[in-house]
Design a protein around this motif. Structure first.
Motif, PDB file in Angstrom:
ATOM      1  N   GLN A  19      -7.427   3.345  63.454  1.00  7.73           N
ATOM      2  CA  GLN A  19      -6.187   2.822  63.946  1.00  7.73           C
ATOM      3  C   GLN A  19      -5.060   4.078  62.775  1.00  7.73           C
ATOM      4  O   GLN A  19      -3.779   3.613  63.157  1.00  7.73           O
ATOM      5  CB  GLN A  19      -5.535   2.196  63.671  1.00  7.73           C
ATOM      6  CG  GLN A  19      -5.950   0.611  64.406  1.00  7.73           C
ATOM      7  CD  GLN A  19      -5.365   0.824  66.082  1.00  7.73           C
ATOM      8  OE1 GLN A  19      -4.526   1.786  66.413  1.00  7.73           O
ATOM      9  NE2 GLN A  19      -5.682   0.408  67.405  1.00  7.73           N
ATOM     10  N   ASN A  22      -1.130   4.540  63.829  1.00  7.24           N
ATOM     11  CA  ASN A  22      -0.784   3.598  63.656  1.00  7.24           C
ATOM     12  C   ASN A  22      -0.179   2.533  62.359  1.00  7.24           C
ATOM     13  O   ASN A  22       0.902   2.231  61.787  1.00  7.24           O
ATOM     14  CB  ASN A  22      -1.153   2.691  64.575  1.00  7.24           C
ATOM     15  CG  ASN A  22      -0.852   2.258  66.226  1.00  7.24           C
ATOM     16  OD1 ASN A  22       0.435   2.628  66.763  1.00  7.24           O
ATOM     17  ND2 ASN A  22      -1.518   2.233  67.161  1.00  7.24           N
ATOM     18  N   LEU A  38       4.832  -4.926  67.164  1.00  5.07           N
ATOM     19  CA  LEU A  38       2.962  -4.473  67.937  1.00  5.07           C
ATOM     20  C   LEU A  38       3.114  -4.740  68.695  1.00  5.07           C
ATOM     21  O   LEU A  38       2.820  -6.402  69.403  1.00  5.07           O
ATOM     22  CB  LEU A  38       2.713  -4.722  66.761  1.00  5.07           C
ATOM     23  CG  LEU A  38       2.579  -4.680  65.020  1.00  5.07           C
ATOM     24  CD1 LEU A  38       1.202  -4.464  64.375  1.00  5.07           C
ATOM     25  CD2 LEU A  38       2.409  -3.399  65.449  1.00  5.07           C
ATOM     26  N   GLU A  39       2.485  -3.701  69.847  1.00  2.00           N
ATOM     27  CA  GLU A  39       1.975  -4.479  71.325  1.00  2.00           C
ATOM     28  C   GLU A  39       1.058  -3.947  71.341  1.00  2.00           C
ATOM     29  O   GLU A  39       0.598  -3.007  71.023  1.00  2.00           O
ATOM     30  CB  GLU A  39       3.020  -4.020  72.458  1.00  2.00           C
ATOM     31  CG  GLU A  39       2.924  -5.036  73.523  1.00  2.00           C
ATOM     32  CD  GLU A  39       3.435  -4.074  74.232  1.00  2.00           C
ATOM     33  OE1 GLU A  39       4.844  -5.040  74.752  1.00  2.00           O
ATOM     34  OE2 GLU A  39       3.848  -2.810  75.293  1.00  2.00           O
ATOM     35  N   LYS A  46      -4.272  -6.884  64.829  1.00  5.28           N
ATOM     36  CA  LYS A  46      -3.063  -6.660  65.078  1.00  5.28           C
ATOM     37  C   LYS A  46      -2.159  -7.334  63.624  1.00  5.28           C
ATOM     38  O   LYS A  46      -2.145  -7.175  62.999  1.00  5.28           O
ATOM     39  CB  LYS A  46      -1.975  -7.185  65.856  1.00  5.28           C
ATOM     40  CG  LYS A  46      -1.912  -6.193  67.551  1.00  5.28           C
ATOM     41  CD  LYS A  46      -1.709  -6.517  68.768  1.00  5.28           C
ATOM     42  CE  LYS A  46      -1.289  -8.128  69.102  1.00  5.28           C
ATOM     43  NZ  LYS A  46      -2.792  -7.437  69.638  1.00  5.28           N
ATOM     44  N   THR A  47      -2.895  -8.340  63.727  1.00  5.11           N
ATOM     45  CA  THR A  47      -2.633  -9.956  62.662  1.00  5.11           C
ATOM     46  C   THR A  47      -2.986  -9.254  61.463  1.00  5.11           C
ATOM     47  O   THR A  47      -3.482  -9.544  60.337  1.00  5.11           O
ATOM     48  CB  THR A  47      -3.530 -11.527  62.921  1.00  5.11           C
ATOM     49  OG1 THR A  47      -2.143 -11.753  63.924  1.00  5.11           O
ATOM     50  CG2 THR A  47      -2.789 -12.086  61.458  1.00  5.11           C
ATOM     51  N   ASP A 103       4.138 -14.189  65.223  1.00  2.00           N
ATOM     52  CA  ASP A 103       3.023 -13.712  66.279  1.00  2.00           C
ATOM     53  C   ASP A 103       3.519 -14.205  67.930  1.00  2.00           C
ATOM     54  O   ASP A 103       3.941 -14.948  67.964  1.00  2.00           O
ATOM     55  CB  ASP A 103       1.803 -14.217  65.628  1.00  2.00           C
ATOM     56  CG  ASP A 103       0.098 -13.791  65.562  1.00  2.00           C
ATOM     57  OD1 ASP A 103       0.772 -12.923  66.581  1.00  2.00           O
ATOM     58  OD2 ASP A 103      -1.035 -14.341  65.514  1.00  2.00           O
ATOM     59  N   THR A 143       4.222  -9.192  66.912  1.00  2.00           N
ATOM     60  CA  THR A 143       3.540  -9.409  67.918  1.00  2.00           C
ATOM     61  C   THR A 143       3.925  -9.493  69.784  1.00  2.00           C
ATOM     62  O   THR A 143       4.389 -10.798  69.753  1.00  2.00           O
ATOM     63  CB  THR A 143       1.967  -9.647  67.588  1.00  2.00           C
ATOM     64  OG1 THR A 143       1.803 -11.061  68.147  1.00  2.00           O
ATOM     65  CG2 THR A 143       1.727  -8.851  65.936  1.00  2.00           C
ATOM     66  N   ILE A 169      -0.714  -0.508  70.247  1.00  2.00           N
ATOM     67  CA  ILE A 169      -2.493  -0.701  69.381  1.00  2.00           C
ATOM     68  C   ILE A 169      -3.233  -0.941  70.555  1.00  2.00           C
ATOM     69  O   ILE A 169      -3.266  -1.801  70.982  1.00  2.00           O
ATOM     70  CB  ILE A 169      -2.742  -2.112  68.747  1.00  2.00           C
ATOM     71  CG1 ILE A 169      -1.381  -2.184  67.531  1.00  2.00           C
ATOM     72  CG2 ILE A 169      -3.386  -2.344  67.984  1.00  2.00           C
ATOM     73  CD1 ILE A 169      -1.014  -0.542  66.142  1.00  2.00           C
TER      74      ILE A 169
END
Length: 309
Positions: A19, A22, A38-39, A46-47, A103, A143, A169
């Motif tokens: 990543q 990003n 964040l998608e 992501k977390t 989240d 997210t 992402i």
């Protein structure tokens, strides 16, 4: 670029594989004082991406799992009566932190989503009529899952506009994904062994340096042409706001700083324009029927504007 920041970016990329772009965009947004949406599908890290950044920055981290029954007071806090003291006292919620991970933000109703608006824009929270300031370093990373729509509440445009970037992402390459699996199976990294590279005082001093990165008149004009073009294009129903122009400028300064320069170039503007605009514009119905995407329209729009020399 400060040595600490270069070290932070290097360690960040060692821990979160696949990543690279990003990670740098996320760090740019944080340095610019912005929030990030964040998608990506579940299980793409992501977390972990946000938790690791918080650890490297040496900041306080809180995570809220958004659900349909979450109340605004679950985020901001509430006032309760203390029987022992015989008086009301304020219990501050998880929003009082440096880095807040919201989240699956689209799983909670608009009323609860709106509890973040004042904090994101004004850096303060009101509880039972009393206003409390948030930390000097405060940013939200939210997210959302793009593949499930049942039981979700799409973010209103007003709230999306408060995010500096929207990052997609995606899955890493085969080699990078294999390396991730290898690290996990060999227990190379854990959540607790991430040593801070910066402290909040150093972070704030870096932010001040970034604000001094030069934005020339020609670059500023180029940036504003892009923003105004979104309002004039027949392909776009709703164009970008003034806040979008500010976001592009701040993000470009941070990107230039991370690239070890004290001035912004047209390439810096191009680099940050797509993540800064993709959630802020809406395509016209006929453009959507033709199968065009927001990404394509932004690329065409930026490509149509002469680059300053």
């Amino acid at each position: 670029m400060k040595v600490e920041l270069a070290s932070l970016l290097e360690k960040y990329e060692e821990r979160i594989l696949g990543q690279h772009l990003n990670l740098k965009l996320l760090l740019s947004s944080v340095l610019a004082g912005g929030h990030v949406l964040l998608e990506g599908v579940p299980g793409t890290g992501k977390t972990q991406m946000v938790r690791t950044l918080a650890s490297l920055l040496g900041g306080k981290f809180n995570r809220i799992q958004f659900t349909p029954d979450l109340l605004p007071s679950d985020i901001t806090g509430s006032s309760i009566y203390n029987m022992k003291e015989g008086a009301f006292e304020t219990l501050k919620g998880p929003i009082f932190t440096n880095i807040l991970l919201a989240d699956e933000i689209n799983r909670t109703p608009a009323k609860t989503q709106a509890a973040l608006l004042e904090a994101m824009e004004e850096k303060q929270v009101t509880i039972q009529g009393e206003t409390f300031p948030l930390a000097d370093v405060f940013f939200v990373v939210a997210t959302q899952n793009p593949i499930e729509f049942e039981g979700t509440y799409p973010l209103p445009e007003a709230q999306q506009d408060r995010f500096l970037f929207k990052l997609h992402i995606d899955f890493p390459s085969l080699e990078e994904e294999t390396a991730v699996l290898k690290q996990v199976m060999e227990n190379k990294f854990t959540h607790t062994d991430v040593e801070p590279v910066l402290d909040m005082e150093t972070f704030l001093s870096i932010r001040k340096e970034i604000q001094q990165v030069t934005l020339s008149e020609s670059i500023l004009d180029y940036m504003m042409q892009i923003v105004r073009k979104t309002r004039e294009s027949d392909s776009i129903r709703f164009g970008a706001s003034t806040r979008a122009g500010i976001s592009i400028g701040r993000a470009a300064q941070a990107w230039a700083y991370l690239s070890n320069r004290n001035y912004v170039t047209p390439d810096d503007i191009k680099m940050v324009t797509k993540p800064a605009l993709r959630h802020r514009i809406q395509l016209s119905p006929h453009t959507e029927l033709e199968g065009a995407t927001v990404e394509q329209i932004i690329e065409e729009l930026v490509g149509s504007i002469p680059v300053p020399r």
